[in-house]
Design an enzyme around this catalytic site. Structure first.
Site, mmCIF file in Angstrom:
data_model
loop_
_atom_site.group_PDB
_atom_site.id
_atom_site.type_symbol
_atom_site.label_atom_id
_atom_site.label_comp_id
_atom_site.label_asym_id
_atom_site.label_seq_id
_atom_site.Cartn_x
_atom_site.Cartn_y
_atom_site.Cartn_z
ATOM 1 N N GLY A 188 1.016 -1.470 -0.301
ATOM 2 C CA GLY A 188 0.402 -0.023 -0.090
ATOM 3 C C GLY A 188 0.986 1.558 0.358
ATOM 4 C CG ASN A 189 0.138 5.216 1.170
ATOM 5 O OD1 ASN A 189 0.003 5.560 1.920
ATOM 6 N ND2 ASN A 189 -1.897 5.414 0.852
ATOM 7 N N PRO A 190 3.163 4.540 1.492
ATOM 8 C CG PRO A 190 5.536 5.342 0.678
ATOM 9 C CD PRO A 190 3.235 5.277 0.286
ATOM 10 C CD GLN A 191 2.622 9.353 5.046
ATOM 11 O OE1 GLN A 191 2.876 9.634 6.251
ATOM 12 N NE2 GLN A 191 3.479 10.460 4.867
ATOM 13 N N GLY A 193 1.966 2.193 5.257
ATOM 14 C CA GLY A 193 3.248 1.574 5.478
ATOM 15 C C GLY A 193 3.713 1.919 7.046
ATOM 16 C CD GLU A 210 6.762 -5.753 -1.949
ATOM 17 O OE1 GLU A 210 7.187 -5.018 -2.291
ATOM 18 O OE2 GLU A 210 7.492 -6.836 -1.747
ATOM 19 C CB CYS A 244 3.238 0.518 -6.829
ATOM 20 S SG CYS A 244 3.593 -1.219 -7.646
#
Ligand code: NAD
Length: 453
Positions: A188-191, A193, A210, A244
């Site tokens: 998913g997205n870094p935030q 994460g 990821e 991604c």
């Protein structure tokens, strides 16, 4: 009332019983996954079309076949991967047996995103099941048609004492993450994460993250603009840009830009016709929220191709932007849509500096007829993956690990790397029970004689 407690308890008990460990059990689960794909192909194609207007071609290559290939590879190699791995020994352990045992972690949580909702659920699942774990899969609530098939149909093909699908958005996932898992695999997205990793830290649970980010695409002066345009446009617009590893922006000289823009226009027209909105080959934006975000990005720089949007259809035209400032939102956030900004650089060195000033990307692309240029970018930058002279073809190789570095993620999977990710590598040394006379040399009192050994 905790909605997950009973399910997790059931899976924990199944893992403790040892039933997931034999190769036969693991193979049966993998065969179940394979049957799920075969017997529900039409249902899955329809769900993917409803969620993302995904064409049959895109769904086949990037969701179904890629998952099937992972299953086939795991089935072919399962016993070899499970074998203890003998390691070299030192003088003091010559008579011993030294090996690495790959053992399952236990209860694994897989959190998957909406952009490849099937592949990014099944891909990690193959590794987790092959490695002998019990698994909770939490698909994305946003790709709701695929989520429904995963929740209602997939469990019928697997041993339900060892596998469960749970549903929910951020709030429910937050509650789920309060539980202790033995491994968490998040895409998913870094935030998000960071939220997952913070929750995992409370239990010291290891994670694979990821994540995403902005993937640079450097186009060298020494290139064939038509070929580059075909490849960049194809990979930028695949899944309507919601990939991604999509090339996120182009770095090139003003001279290359002047040739690339008409070549991109020609490629986009050839792929999607004069009216891309009516093309069956172009996907749609997943939802209203992402559509509005992308529509906002269309006002960055200057539109030279596309720029149209239609809210009623969640349609964003394949778009190319030039004269883009580094400070504009389109160069600050991951685009995740069919919009390609071009940023001018004066030299290869400047392109490398530009890349290195930013977070490490998940993928990095270089187009050049000069292998020296490709090798220089490879040597002087860092990224999760790298592909010279094409888009995200590197991820089609199960012999390469897939994953990010820095803010694009940690850990990797695909093929054998998936099996290894979901296995604890236990260091084992088995020593003979006797030979005490030899070993006694270690014990105090220490004399100059045993120090010489
Ligand atoms: P997301 O992070 O919003 O959602 C992923 C999962 O996390 C979903 O199951 C969702 O329900 C859950 N989630 C969302 N918000 C949460 C919260 N606050 N707390 C707990 N759980 C939460 O990601 P997405 O929008 O579904 O996917 C897009 C992102 O994923 C992009 O950044 C993309 O680059 C990245 N991505 C990475 C890969 C990769 O392999 N590296 C692949 C696909 C997508």
């Amino acid at each position: 009332m905790d909605p997950f407690a009973d399910t997790l308890q059931r899976l924990r008990e199944a893992f403790s019983s040892g039933r997931t460990r034999p190769a036969e059990f693991r193979a049966a689960q993998l065969n179940g996954l394979s049957r799920f794909l075969r017997e529900n192909k039409q249902l899955l194609l329809e769900a993917l079309a409803q969620d993302l207007h995904k064409s049959a071609f895109e769904a086949e290559v990037s969701e179904i076949s890629i998952s099937q290939n992972e299953i086939n590879l795991a089935l072919r190699n399962l016993r070899a991967w499970m074998k203890d791995e003998k390691v070299s020994k030192n003088l003091a352990t010559q008579l011993d047996s030294a090996f690495i045992r790959k053992e399952p972690f236990g209860l694994v949580l897989i959190l998957s995103p909406w952009n490849y909702p099937l592949n990014l659920s099944l891909g990690p699942l193959v590794g987790a099941l092959a490695a002998g774990n019990c698994v909770v899969l939490k698909p994305s609530e946003i790709s709701k048609n695929t989520e429904k098939v995963l929740a209602e149909v997939l469990p019928r093909y697997l041993d339900q004492s060892c596998f469960a699908v749970v549903l929910g958005g951020p709030q429910e996932t937050g509650r789920l993450l309060e539980h202790k898992f033995d491994y968490i695999f998040f895409t998913g997205n870094p935030q998000v994460g960071k939220i997952v990793m913070t929750a995992a830290a409370k239990h010291l649970t290891p994670v694979t993250l990821e994540l995403g980010g902005k993937n640079p695409c450097y186009v060298d002066d020494n290139c064939d603009p038509e070929t580059v345009a075909n490849r960049v446009a194809f990979f930028r617009c695949f899944n309507a840009g919601q990939t991604c590893v999509a090339p996120d922006y182009v770095l090139c000289s003003p001279e290359v830009q002047a040739q690339l823009v008409p070549a991109l226009q020609s490629a986009i027209t050839r792929f999607y016709g004069d009216d891309p909105q009516s093309s069956p080959n172009l996907g749609r934006i997943i939802n209203e929220k992402h559509f509005q975000r992308l529509r906002g990005l269309l006002s960055c720089g200057r539109v030279v191709i596309g720029g149209q949007s239609d809210e009623s259809d969640l349609y964003i035209a394949p778009t190319v932007l030039v004269d883009v400032q580094e400070t504009e939102p389109v160069m600050q956030e991951e685009i995740f849509g069919p919009i390609l900004p071009i940023v001018n650089v004066r030299s290869l060195g400047q392109a490398i500096d530009f890349i290195n000033r930013r977070e490490k990307p998940l993928a990095l692309y270089v187009f050049s007829k000069s292998s020296q240029v490709v090798k220089r970018v490879l040597a002087q930058t860092s990224s999760g993956g790298f592909c010279g002279n094409d888009g995200f073809m590197h991820l089609t190789l199960a012999s390469l690990p897939f994953g990010g570095v820095g803010s694009s993620g940690m850990g990797s999977y695909h093929g054998r790397f998936s099996f290894d990710t979901f296995s604890h590598h236990r260091a084992c040394l088995l020593r003979p029970p006797g030979l005490e006379k030899i070993y006694a040399i270690r014990y105090p009192p220490h004399t100059p004689r045993n120090l010489r050994v």
